[in-house]
Enzyme design. Structure first.
Site, PDB file in Angstrom:
ATOM      1  N   LEU A  33       0.863  -1.182   0.000  1.00 49.98           N
ATOM      2  CA  LEU A  33       0.000   0.000   0.000  1.00 49.98           C
ATOM      3  C   LEU A  33       0.899   1.231   0.000  1.00 49.98           C
ATOM      4  O   LEU A  33       1.891   1.279   0.732  1.00 49.98           O
ATOM      5  CB  LEU A  33      -0.883   0.040   1.249  1.00 49.98           C
ATOM      6  CG  LEU A  33      -2.181  -0.762   1.254  1.00 49.98           C
ATOM      7  CD1 LEU A  33      -2.799  -0.722   2.654  1.00 49.98           C
ATOM      8  CD2 LEU A  33      -3.173  -0.235   0.227  1.00 49.98           C
ATOM      9  N   ASP A  34       0.556   2.240  -0.813  1.00 54.07           N
ATOM     10  CA  ASP A  34       1.326   3.481  -0.804  1.00 54.07           C
ATOM     11  C   ASP A  34       1.274   4.116   0.585  1.00 54.07           C
ATOM     12  O   ASP A  34       0.301   3.935   1.327  1.00 54.07           O
ATOM     13  CB  ASP A  34       0.759   4.468  -1.827  1.00 54.07           C
ATOM     14  CG  ASP A  34       0.994   4.016  -3.257  1.00 54.07           C
ATOM     15  OD1 ASP A  34       2.032   3.386  -3.513  1.00 54.07           O
ATOM     16  OD2 ASP A  34       0.138   4.306  -4.120  1.00 54.07           O
ATOM     17  N   PRO A  35       2.291   4.903   0.948  1.00 61.58           N
ATOM     18  CA  PRO A  35       2.280   5.537   2.275  1.00 61.58           C
ATOM     19  C   PRO A  35       1.024   6.363   2.552  1.00 61.58           C
ATOM     20  O   PRO A  35       0.541   6.381   3.695  1.00 61.58           O
ATOM     21  CB  PRO A  35       3.538   6.411   2.253  1.00 61.58           C
ATOM     22  CG  PRO A  35       4.480   5.663   1.356  1.00 61.58           C
ATOM     23  CD  PRO A  35       3.592   5.094   0.270  1.00 61.58           C
TER      24      PRO A  35
END
Length: 244
Positions: A45-47
């Site tokens: 998951l992206d930050p």
């Protein structure tokens, strides 16, 4: 002094990743909290994104391959009127809606959303971990270099409009592996003629696992025995573990 290796724990931790942490950082914090010797996750998951991160401990890491292939479901908030280089709110604005843009018509949005259901082609974003000549695309992007990327086929199982305000919409998206929701938001904005980017993203399902059973890092760290948060091997859905 010998390095502490942790316990030989086997099981799956369903973690609700907070905003601002990389998936690996969240995994390492969870690993330390349960004191596991071996851990891995089943899809980044992206930050800026939140939600379900499936963390596999010990022998449960054997399900990682199947989980990487699994469908995923997201709740995505689209912001209309601006496109960014990253496809989300962390990027720089690269295109804007025409002057006088006052929002999207709901009927037009529903029509466009319906066109993206099924097998579609996406051009992967430059801000991604895909590699060219051994280097991630995001490293080229950070250096101001844009490379040609061949389109890839992905499948959108469904898109449901959850809420709508003219300048924003929240959608529920079920999709195949390899789907970039940032690219989907960008392509929806272009199809509407107004541009768009992701203002928020939350993953709710990975294969058979649901966010409903996930625990936050704060809740995990507050538990008297954090190991109790793990799903034991005999609790995993049938068919996930490879045959031995």
């Amino acid at each position: 002094m010998a390095k502490r290796r942790g316990l030989a724990l086997d099981g799956v931790l369903l973690l609700d990743k907070p905003v601002g942490l990389s998936s690996n950082h969240a995994l390492q914090r969870a690993k330390r909290t349960v004191d596991a010797a071996k851990a891995g996750h089943t899809g980044t998951l992206d930050p800026f994104a939140t939600g379900l991160l499936v963390c596999c401990m010990g022998r449960a890491t054997k399900i990682s391959g199947r989980m990487l292939e699994a469908d995923k479901t997201y709740q995505a908030t689209l912001q209309f009127g601006e496109e960014t280089d990253s496809g989300d709110l962390t990027g720089h604005i690269v295109a804007r809606a025409p002057d006088g843009f006052a929002g999207v018509e709901e009927a037009a949005l529903r029509d466009v959303l319906s066109r993206f259901v099924g097998t579609i082609e996406q051009i992967p974003p430059m801000y991604s971990a895909l590699k060219r000549d051994g280097k991630p695309l995001y490293e080229y992007a950070r250096a101001g270099i844009e490379l040609d990327r061949p389109p890839r086929q992905v499948t959108i199982r469904h898109i449901e409009l959850l809420s709508f305000s003219g300048m924003q919409a929240q959608i529920d998206v079920a999709c195949s592996k390899g789907t970039y929701i940032r690219t989907l938001a960008q392509d929806i904005g272009r199809a509407l003629g107004c541009h768009a980017h992701l203002a928020a993203l939350r993953r709710t399902h990975v294969g058979p696992f649901s966010l409903d059973r996930a625990v936050t890092l704060e809740a995990l760290q507050a538990m008297p025995d954090a190991k109790q948060a793990l799903l034991a091997m005999n609790e995993l859905p049938a068919g996930l573990l490879p045959a031995t």
